[in-house]
Write a protein that holds these residues in place. Structure first.
Motif, PDB file in Angstrom:
ATOM      1  N   UNK A 124      -5.463  -4.308   0.040  1.00  0.00           N
ATOM      2  CA  UNK A 124      -4.561  -4.754   1.099  1.00  0.00           C
ATOM      3  C   UNK A 124      -3.399  -3.768   1.174  1.00  0.00           C
ATOM      4  N   UNK A 125      -2.669  -3.798   2.273  1.00  0.00           N
ATOM      5  CA  UNK A 125      -1.593  -2.829   2.487  1.00  0.00           C
ATOM      6  C   UNK A 125      -0.193  -3.412   2.385  1.00  0.00           C
ATOM      7  N   UNK A 126      -0.084  -4.736   2.359  1.00  0.00           N
ATOM      8  CA  UNK A 126       1.231  -5.350   2.234  1.00  0.00           C
ATOM      9  C   UNK A 126       1.140  -6.601   1.379  1.00  0.00           C
ATOM     10  N   UNK A 127       2.271  -6.992   0.822  1.00  0.00           N
ATOM     11  CA  UNK A 127       2.336  -8.219   0.037  1.00  0.00           C
ATOM     12  C   UNK A 127       2.202  -9.413   0.975  1.00  0.00           C
ATOM     13  N   UNK A 128       1.626 -10.494   0.470  1.00  0.00           N
ATOM     14  CA  UNK A 128       1.465 -11.707   1.258  1.00  0.00           C
ATOM     15  C   UNK A 128       1.455 -12.910   0.316  1.00  0.00           C
ATOM     16  N   UNK A 129       1.213 -14.075   0.854  1.00  0.00           N
ATOM     17  CA  UNK A 129       1.238 -15.307   0.065  1.00  0.00           C
ATOM     18  C   UNK A 129       0.117 -15.376  -0.958  1.00  0.00           C
ATOM     19  N   UNK A 130      -0.931 -14.581  -0.792  1.00  0.00           N
ATOM     20  CA  UNK A 130      -2.059 -14.650  -1.728  1.00  0.00           C
ATOM     21  C   UNK A 130      -1.809 -13.904  -3.036  1.00  0.00           C
ATOM     22  N   UNK A 131      -0.737 -13.157  -3.114  1.00  0.00           N
ATOM     23  CA  UNK A 131      -0.397 -12.470  -4.353  1.00  0.00           C
ATOM     24  C   UNK A 131      -1.174 -11.195  -4.626  1.00  0.00           C
ATOM     25  N   UNK A 132      -2.032 -10.762  -3.712  1.00  0.00           N
ATOM     26  CA  UNK A 132      -2.783  -9.512  -3.906  1.00  0.00           C
ATOM     27  C   UNK A 132      -1.806  -8.342  -3.968  1.00  0.00           C
ATOM     28  N   UNK A 133      -2.057  -7.428  -4.883  1.00  0.00           N
ATOM     29  CA  UNK A 133      -1.187  -6.264  -5.061  1.00  0.00           C
ATOM     30  C   UNK A 133      -1.546  -5.215  -4.006  1.00  0.00           C
ATOM     31  N   UNK A 134      -0.557  -4.765  -3.219  1.00  0.00           N
ATOM     32  CA  UNK A 134      -0.827  -3.753  -2.195  1.00  0.00           C
ATOM     33  C   UNK A 134      -1.327  -2.448  -2.814  1.00  0.00           C
ATOM     34  N   UNK A 135      -2.176  -1.753  -2.086  1.00  0.00           N
ATOM     35  CA  UNK A 135      -2.791  -0.531  -2.587  1.00  0.00           C
ATOM     36  C   UNK A 135      -1.749   0.532  -2.940  1.00  0.00           C
ATOM     37  N   UNK A 136      -0.670   0.625  -2.187  1.00  0.00           N
ATOM     38  CA  UNK A 136       0.366   1.625  -2.493  1.00  0.00           C
ATOM     39  C   UNK A 136       0.992   1.355  -3.851  1.00  0.00           C
ATOM     40  N   UNK A 137       1.129   0.075  -4.207  1.00  0.00           N
ATOM     41  CA  UNK A 137       1.696  -0.251  -5.511  1.00  0.00           C
ATOM     42  C   UNK A 137       0.699   0.046  -6.640  1.00  0.00           C
ATOM     43  N   UNK A 138      -0.578  -0.115  -6.358  1.00  0.00           N
ATOM     44  CA  UNK A 138      -1.590   0.238  -7.341  1.00  0.00           C
ATOM     45  C   UNK A 138      -1.571   1.746  -7.613  1.00  0.00           C
ATOM     46  N   UNK A 139      -1.317   2.509  -6.573  1.00  0.00           N
ATOM     47  CA  UNK A 139      -1.318   3.976  -6.696  1.00  0.00           C
ATOM     48  C   UNK A 139      -0.044   4.507  -7.330  1.00  0.00           C
ATOM     49  N   UNK A 140       1.096   3.879  -6.982  1.00  0.00           N
ATOM     50  CA  UNK A 140       2.388   4.436  -7.358  1.00  0.00           C
ATOM     51  C   UNK A 140       3.226   3.568  -8.301  1.00  0.00           C
TER      52      UNK A 140
END
Length: 141
Positions: A124-140
């Motif tokens: 995913x590309x942004x934070x949301x209510x589901x708590x999934x970690x955005x891809x940019x945060x996984x990378x950086x």
């Protein structure tokens, strides 16, 4: 009416949902139905007593229910949040991101199509209510 789809481990809430106005006028209901145009914020003081909030989607084009879901989840609601009505298979992944964990679509949804829709995007590309970690945060980090 299509089958109830749930992404929760607990049992479905079986009490019929009352309208928002009816709920605010009584103290013993544990299931509420929000129609398009209802202000979900009026439920915030009562979230601890509610087991099910059903959000109406009268047409697939009416996106106000997405905002209601996000408002309720951000306010701390952890009960069942159900999207009901004109819910299409391609909307379910986005609805889940907003906080919906239960779906009552008008039309039946093919299980294989639903699975494919949910598995389509790994990141995913942004934070949301589901708590999934955005891809940019996984990378950086």
């Amino acid at each position: 009416m299509g089958d109830l789809l749930r992404f929760r481990d607990d049992a479905p809430h079986d009490e019929p949902a009352v309208t928002l106005d009816s709920f605010l006028g009584q103290t013993n209901a544990t299931a509420v139905r929000i129609e398009s145009g209802d202000d979900a914020r009026s439920l915030i003081p009562h979230l601890g007593q509610i087991g099910l909030i059903e959000v109406s989607f009268p047409t697939f084009r009416d996106g106000r229910g997405y905002s209601s879901a996000r408002i309720l989840r951000e306010a701390g609601y952890d009960g069942e949040l159900r999207a009901a009505g004109d819910v299409l298979v391609d909307q379910i992944p986005l609805m889940k991101r907003c906080g919906f964990d239960s779906f009552a679509p008008q039309a039946e949804i093919d299980a294989a199509t639903l699975h494919a829709s949910l598995a389509r995007y790994e990141h995913v590309y942004q934070a949301a209510a589901d708590g999934a970690v955005p891809v940019w945060k996984l990378r950086h980090g």
